[in-house]
Write an enzyme that holds these catalytic residues in place. Structure first.
Site, mmCIF file in Angstrom:
data_model
loop_
_atom_site.group_PDB
_atom_site.id
_atom_site.type_symbol
_atom_site.label_atom_id
_atom_site.label_comp_id
_atom_site.label_asym_id
_atom_site.label_seq_id
_atom_site.Cartn_x
_atom_site.Cartn_y
_atom_site.Cartn_z
ATOM 1 N N GLU A 174 -2.707 -10.727 -33.896
ATOM 2 C CA GLU A 174 -1.426 -10.949 -33.224
ATOM 3 C C GLU A 174 -0.744 -12.225 -33.719
ATOM 4 O OE1 GLU A 174 -2.009 -11.259 -28.958
ATOM 5 O OE2 GLU A 174 -3.953 -12.203 -29.199
ATOM 6 N N ASP A 226 2.795 -10.286 -29.387
ATOM 7 C CA ASP A 226 2.781 -11.628 -29.959
ATOM 8 C C ASP A 226 3.099 -11.612 -31.442
ATOM 9 O OD1 ASP A 226 2.283 -13.529 -27.906
ATOM 10 O OD2 ASP A 226 0.305 -12.649 -27.639
ATOM 11 N N CYS A 236 -2.628 -2.448 -29.576
ATOM 12 C CA CYS A 236 -2.568 -2.468 -28.117
ATOM 13 C C CYS A 236 -1.319 -3.180 -27.589
ATOM 14 C CB CYS A 236 -3.832 -3.096 -27.530
ATOM 15 S SG CYS A 236 -4.088 -4.782 -28.086
ATOM 16 N N HIS A 239 0.800 -1.221 0.000
ATOM 17 C CA HIS A 239 0.000 0.000 0.000
ATOM 18 C C HIS A 239 0.827 1.262 0.000
ATOM 19 C CE1 HIS A 239 -3.958 -1.354 -0.340
ATOM 20 N NE2 HIS A 239 -3.685 -2.352 0.480
ATOM 21 N N ARG A 253 9.071 -14.127 -26.945
ATOM 22 C CA ARG A 253 9.064 -12.788 -26.369
ATOM 23 C C ARG A 253 9.638 -12.735 -24.957
ATOM 24 N NH1 ARG A 253 2.524 -11.709 -25.739
ATOM 25 N NH2 ARG A 253 2.922 -10.429 -23.912
HETATM 26 C C1 PEP Z 1 -0.052 -8.503 -27.609
HETATM 27 O O1 PEP Z 1 0.206 -9.679 -27.872
HETATM 28 O O2 PEP Z 1 0.496 -7.538 -28.182
HETATM 29 C C2 PEP Z 1 -1.042 -8.174 -26.562
HETATM 30 C C3 PEP Z 1 -1.442 -6.953 -26.357
HETATM 31 O O3 PEP Z 1 -1.475 -9.210 -25.791
HETATM 32 P P1 PEP Z 1 -0.673 -9.816 -24.527
HETATM 33 O O4 PEP Z 1 0.547 -8.952 -24.331
HETATM 34 O O5 PEP Z 1 -1.622 -9.787 -23.395
HETATM 35 O O6 PEP Z 1 -0.352 -11.172 -25.041
HETATM 36 MG MG MG Z 2 -1.069 -11.257 -27.090
#
Ligand code: PEP
Ligand code: MG
Length: 554
Positions: free
Chosen positions: A428, A452, A499, A186, A462
């Protein structure tokens, strides 16, 4: 000396040692048991009043979410396990209340400290905080405010309880350093909300710090300099000034559109893992949630979350965004994210294995429960649903079919939801990127998951540090795939966002703008920086740059 940097910023100032007062408690035999129980009850009620006061103070001065901790403390006060056991000890052993309570508290703290889960381990601090307060009240000793000199200083402590932090004069606290704690303790959460640089988990080395020592540290990186040489001190002061200037400059981007010099607009949204991230999302002025990684709802527990639990979480996020888009991604476990209670198989290649939508299409009960919760929550904001890890059309069709069944069930149950909720998919996997012209006819939006996509396109795990140098977000093959996806999406008139981590990368943003992405979703703390970068770009120039990058050979 090094610890874990948990709250960014540079702190330079004098050390103020905060002693966690350990009051000596002696075991005493008592004659009047009833009177002792009465004493305990009075101390409990006094503690309740004090915690209520701290709740109000924190709510007004820091925020509602930060104040929640004191609501949790009130629940600990009402916990019959702890205080009931203390009462029992008083009865059975005829001992003083403070000793009985200390014994019970030690026992519970030990149990929590030995738990596997970091979050639960850190809850031991809450029990110490609450029972310590009751013991202080039993003994009539008040823990007063810490004296902080006019020029301010850096608090150095073993650990800081939420009560300690709430009672401190924040204006004068330049930084926090604690021996214990982790990213989710916290004190770390509070420090981040208050934007006070903080380093936790230094271990015993912290004992070498003396009151009045000059300290300098970077709350991101975690290295602490004690009485640094003039040169180091100057460099820290310079860094601090640069940091403050940048912070203020970035603040001026709050409330602004994310727009290039020549008027091209993109949406900058936030990636979140839990509703707890919402304070940061709002503070950094996200234009939407571009990725809600729902798997965190399923983690750190022993059973699947119920439909209602999920519904509440999704609804909370949708409501807090007040009509701005919220992309909720269905469960993405497997790969590097394990859920022990699902007994996922041990695989040779987990990233190529039983993961995400593949699990959901196999264990449809889990999938349906989540879909019901998401669809129900769609009545409370602009929720969009997104499927992860789609590699072929059959998967998408199956997922959409299950969604259709879920919606029909909800209609039959007369449960209201947004019938026009948009449905999208992550791109992805290279197969999905290559087939994006066909997929674009089947969904309302794409969101490119570069984390991904890079690993699958270049065959580079990764998470493998030995080949991290090969994990290249600028690989022309990756850039070409992104370009293909954007073009195919736009041909069908759908939104194409991103994303993955690349979306928030300052060096990548110009290329992404040049490729025409409509939305970039990133960690909330990078949003304003991204908006600033975009404000200095010209679309026409970036288009050329993106073209060059995709055409270059490695
Ligand atoms: C990605 O693969 O770029 C993604 C946003 O999903 P995660 O990182 O949760 O696999
Ligand atoms: Mg992903």
């Amino acid at each position: 000396m090094k610890g874990i940097g948990v709250s960014p910023g540079i702190a330079v100032g004098k050390a103020i040692l905060h002693k966690n007062k350990e009051t000596e408690i002696y075991k005493k035999e008592i004659k009047d048991i009833e009177k002792e129980i009465e004493k305990l009850k009075n101390a409990l009620s006094e503690s309740k009043d004090q915690i209520k006061e701290l709740y109000e103070k924190t709510k007004n001065e820091v925020g509602e979410d930060e104040a929640e901790i004191f609501r949790a403390h009130m629940m600990i006060l009402d916990d019959p396990e702890i205080f009931g056991k203390a009462e029992k000890k008083i009865y059975e052993m005829k001992v003083n209340a403070e000793w009985a309570l200390k014994e019970v508290s030690n026992m519970f703290v030990e149990i929590f400290r030995n738990m596997d889960n970091e979050y639960m381990r850190e809850r031991a601090a809450d029990i110490i905080d609450v029972t310590g307060r009751v013991i202080n009240n039993l003994m009539g000793s008040k823990s007063g405010n810490l004296f902080i000199p006019e020029e301010g200083g850096i608090i150095v402590a073993k650990d800081l309880t939420p009560s300690d932090t709430a009672q401190m004069d924040k204006e004068k606290i330049l930084g926090l350093i604690t021996e214990e704690g982790g990213k989710t303790s916290h004190s770390a959460i509070m420090a981040r909300s208050l934007e006070i640089p903080a380093v936790v988990g230094t271990g015993k080395e912290i004992e070498s710090i003396r009151s009045g020592d000059i300290l300098a540290f970077d709350g991101d990186e975690g290295t602490i300099h004690i009485n640094p040489a003039q040169e180091t001190l100057r460099s820290c002061m310079d860094k601090k000034e640069d940091y403050e200037t940048l912070k203020n400059k970035l603040k001026s981007f709050i409330g602004k559109k994310s727009r290039t010099k020549d008027g091209y607009e993109v949406e900058i949204s936030a990636n979140i893992g839990t509703p707890d991230d919402m304070d940061s999302v709002l503070k950094h002025d996200a234009e939407g949630i571009g990725l809600y990684r729902t798997e965190f709802l399923y983690m750190d527990r022993d059973t699947l979350p119920t439909e209602d639990e999920q519904f509440e979480a999704y609804k909370k996020v949708a409501e807090k965004m007040e009509g701005k888009p919220v992309i909720i991604r269905t469960l993405d476990v497997g790969g590097d994210k394990d859920l022990p209670y699902l007994n996922l198989p041990n695989e040779e290649n987990p990233f190529l294995g039983y993961r995400a939508i593949r699990i959901c299409l196999d264990q449809t009960d889990i999938f349906k429960t989540q879909l019901r919760a998401i669809v129900r929550a769609s009545a409370y904001g602009d929720i969009k649903l997104m499927f992860p890890m789609i590699s072929g059309m059959e998967e998408l069709k199956k997922a959409k079919k299950i969604l259709k069944t879920v919606k029909e069930e909800l209609v039959n149950e007369h449960i209201y939801f947004n019938e026009n909720m948009k449905v999208g998919m992550m791109i992805e996997i290279p197969s999905a990127a290559i087939m994006s012209d066909i997929f674009a006819k089947e969904v309302d939006f794409f969101s490119i998951g570069t984390n991904d996509l890079i690993q699958y396109t270049t065959a580079v795990d990764r998470g493998n540090k030995d080949i991290a140098h090969l994990y290249n977000k600028f690989h022309p093959a990756v850039l070409r795939l992104i370009k293909i996806v954007v073009e195919n999406g736009h041909k069908e008139g759908i939104q194409v966002g991103m994303c993955g981590e690349s979306a928030g990368d300052p060096d990548m943003i110009p290329l992404l703008i040049g490729m025409g992405l409509d939305e970039l979703s990133m960690s909330p703390v990078t949003i304003l920086k991204a908006r600033q970068i975009i404000s200095e770009l010209k679309m026409k120039e970036m288009e050329k740059k993106a073209q060059q990058a995709a055409n270059c050979f490695m």
